[in-house]
Structure formats: C-alpha cells, structure tokens
Motif scaffolding. Structure first.
Motif, mmCIF file in Angstrom:
data_model
loop_
_atom_site.group_PDB
_atom_site.id
_atom_site.type_symbol
_atom_site.label_atom_id
_atom_site.label_comp_id
_atom_site.label_asym_id
_atom_site.label_seq_id
_atom_site.Cartn_x
_atom_site.Cartn_y
_atom_site.Cartn_z
ATOM 1 N N LYS A 53 -18.934 26.805 -2.629
ATOM 2 C CA LYS A 53 -17.990 26.833 -1.513
ATOM 3 C C LYS A 53 -18.207 26.725 -0.202
ATOM 4 N N TYR A 54 -17.267 26.267 0.643
ATOM 5 C CA TYR A 54 -17.792 25.918 1.959
ATOM 6 C C TYR A 54 -16.411 26.084 3.063
ATOM 7 N N CYS A 55 -16.561 26.436 4.271
ATOM 8 C CA CYS A 55 -15.802 26.687 5.142
ATOM 9 C C CYS A 55 -15.710 25.352 5.764
ATOM 10 N N HIS A 79 -14.661 32.564 10.225
ATOM 11 C CA HIS A 79 -13.449 31.810 10.770
ATOM 12 C C HIS A 79 -12.179 32.385 10.273
ATOM 13 N N LYS A 80 -12.281 33.364 9.209
ATOM 14 C CA LYS A 80 -11.250 33.944 8.596
ATOM 15 C C LYS A 80 -10.076 33.037 7.899
ATOM 16 N N CYS A 81 -10.783 31.932 7.599
ATOM 17 C CA CYS A 81 -9.900 30.917 6.792
ATOM 18 C C CYS A 81 -10.523 30.849 5.202
ATOM 19 N N ARG A 82 -9.641 30.100 4.603
ATOM 20 C CA ARG A 82 -9.967 30.084 3.061
ATOM 21 C C ARG A 82 -11.330 29.088 2.989
ATOM 22 N N LEU A 83 -12.075 29.564 2.044
ATOM 23 C CA LEU A 83 -13.119 28.726 1.608
ATOM 24 C C LEU A 83 -12.718 27.407 0.671
ATOM 25 N N ILE A 84 -13.326 26.575 0.592
ATOM 26 C CA ILE A 84 -13.056 25.233 -0.327
ATOM 27 C C ILE A 84 -13.966 25.093 -1.303
ATOM 28 N N SER A 85 -13.501 24.986 -2.508
ATOM 29 C CA SER A 85 -14.451 24.508 -3.792
ATOM 30 C C SER A 85 -14.898 23.315 -3.771
ATOM 31 N N LEU A 143 -12.256 16.481 6.667
ATOM 32 C CA LEU A 143 -11.946 18.084 6.247
ATOM 33 C C LEU A 143 -10.594 18.149 6.095
ATOM 34 N N PRO A 144 -10.156 18.961 5.404
ATOM 35 C CA PRO A 144 -8.675 19.434 5.383
ATOM 36 C C PRO A 144 -8.399 20.658 6.485
ATOM 37 N N GLU A 145 -7.322 20.865 6.836
ATOM 38 C CA GLU A 145 -6.855 21.722 7.959
ATOM 39 C C GLU A 145 -7.139 23.174 7.396
ATOM 40 N N PRO A 146 -7.543 24.007 8.221
ATOM 41 C CA PRO A 146 -8.038 25.371 7.386
ATOM 42 C C PRO A 146 -6.741 26.222 7.267
#
Length: 268
Positions: free
Chosen positions: A92-94, A125-131, A155-158
């Motif tokens: 995963k990544y932020c 950053h308190k945002c969702r991680l992306i697989s 990259l998608p919007e967090p």
C-alpha cells in the motif's frame, strides 16, 4: 534512502519489499554490501516488518539471532504469522507521501508503516492508503519491486480516514518504530496490573473479566473489531495472543497510553 550513490541504485528503493519478503542473506547478494554500511540487526529491526511480528513475543531475541545467523530462515517459520487477506495482500501507499517522496528524492518508495497489517490510513497525512498491484505472498519467487514501477504518475485525490482509523494507525506506527529491545515486560502481567481498579478485574483481583472486556471492546470498535469472541479476548489477556494490531485495539479502548504499552509499565 540512506545509502545513496551506486548502492542505492542497486537497491532500487526496495527496503520495504525485502522486509515483506522476510528474507535475508540467501535472497539478495547485495546484502553483503549493505552490511558494510549497516549491521544486519539494524536492517532487520529498522527496515523490515520484524517489530510488528516480534513486539510482544517472548522469543524476539532468539528470533533475531536466528534471522541474522541463518539467512535462509523465513520469519514466518520463526513466528506465527497469519496469512494476509483482502486489501492487506497488496503493498500500500499514501498518495501524499508519494508526492513528498518524489519532490524530495526524485522517486517514491515503499513505506513500511503503510504495510502494517490492518492499517488502511496514513498515520502522517490521515488519508486512506491505496493498494498497489504488488501482491504480498511467499508462494512466488522473491524479486525486487521498485515503487515507481507500480505507483502511477497521476495519483488519485486523497480520501480521509475515520478518527478511530487514524488513531489506530498512529498508535501502531509508534509501536513499529520504537526500540524493540525496550519491550522487556510481560504482556499478561501488564494487562492485569493495568486493569486494577477497573470493572474488568474480578473482586479478588485474580483475573480479568474477559467477557465484559470483550463486550465493551465490541461496542467501541464495531465492525472493525479484530477479536471475534470472548475466548480470544481471554487468550490475549493471558498473553497467548501477541498480534500488535489486536493488542492495540484493546489498549486504545481501555485508555492505555502507547508509551506504557511499549514498556509494559503501569504509570500513575
């Protein structure tokens, strides 16, 4: 990132993936070069997921010696490591960390804090991680997977995580990164002493009321509860379950500070 130069080029920003493979000298010839810059123990403790598996294990000292002295040993054969499921099966990544890494280093890299089992939010950053499309498995051959080859340029919007998801991610980040050698106490003894004076300890103070603790735990975590029954809660209270994720969920619900849980000490 600390190595720079030709060694860094050889590594292709793969520290985190080596960690997730949980292999040492037998799987990467370049480790001999790494050891000239960093002791193997530092590599294992500070650049792999080893602390996640070992934090509350009574066998962590013997385990790290086994990994250092026998590079062919898989950490899954040293600890009981459950298979990853669902979104936890991919690296995963932020998206905000990726932007910062590219601006600072010229490329992204895998953050080990983003690979903690059960964590879906960036602690920073308190945002969702992306697989990503990189699957974590021991069934395939081990190979280097540079983040830049698997994270898109656009990259998608967090998206923000919930308050409890953020709290848990930050709690587990501290557990992952704090000096593991300082975690020398006994988990069962700590939990028993920590419950003293609460409704969770029986009248004689001899045992924790696991059923009551489990009921309140379910109310707090709801669908995100990792413990599925009162028996499993009892096993955790007796020190027979050492998964930092479930322990952290119980600790947060019970109001236990991460600093106390790290040292397994009760403070006023």
């Amino acid at each position: 990132k600390e190595f720079g130069g030709s060694i860094f080029e050889q590594l292709d920003s793969t520290f985190a993936y080596l960690a997730l493979c949980n292999k040492t000298t037998a799987t990467f010839k370049g480790l001999e070069r790494i050891e000239k810059v960093m002791p193997m123990q530092d590599l294992i403790v500070n650049h792999t997921m080893f602390p996640q598996y070992a934090r509350f294990s009574p066998n962590k000292k013997a385990a790290i010696e086994k990994l250092i002295n026998n590079g062919a040993v898989d950490v899954h054969n040293v600890f009981t490591v459950l298979p990853r499921e669902g979104d936890d099966r991919q690296l995963k990544y932020c998206p905000l960390c990726v932007k910062e890494d590219r601006a600072r280093y010229g490329e992204a890299y895998w953050h080990r804090a983003h690979q903690i089992d059960g964590v879906y939010v960036c602690h920073k950053h308190k945002c969702r991680l992306i697989s990503s499309d990189v699957v974590i498995t021991t069934r395939k051959k081990y190979e280097l997977m540079p983040a830049e080859l698997h994270i898109p340029d656009k990259l998608p919007e967090p998206e923000g995580g919930t308050d409890k998801e953020i709290l848990l991610a930050q709690y587990l980040f501290v557990l992952l990164n704090y000096n593991i050698s300082n975690n020398t106490g006994n988990l069962a003894d700590f939990l028993h002493r920590r419950m003293n004076g609460t409704k969770y300890l029986n009248s004689s103070g001899s045992f924790i009321k696991a059923k009551l603790l489990y009921e309140d735990y379910l109310k707090y975590w709801g669908k995100d509860a990792a413990i599925t029954n009162a028996r499993a809660m009892k096993e955790l209270c007796n020190g027979n379950r050492v998964n930092p994720y479930t322990i952290s969920q119980v600790a947060i619900m019970a109001g236990i500070l991460v600093e106390d849980l790290i040292k397994l000490e009760v403070t006023d």
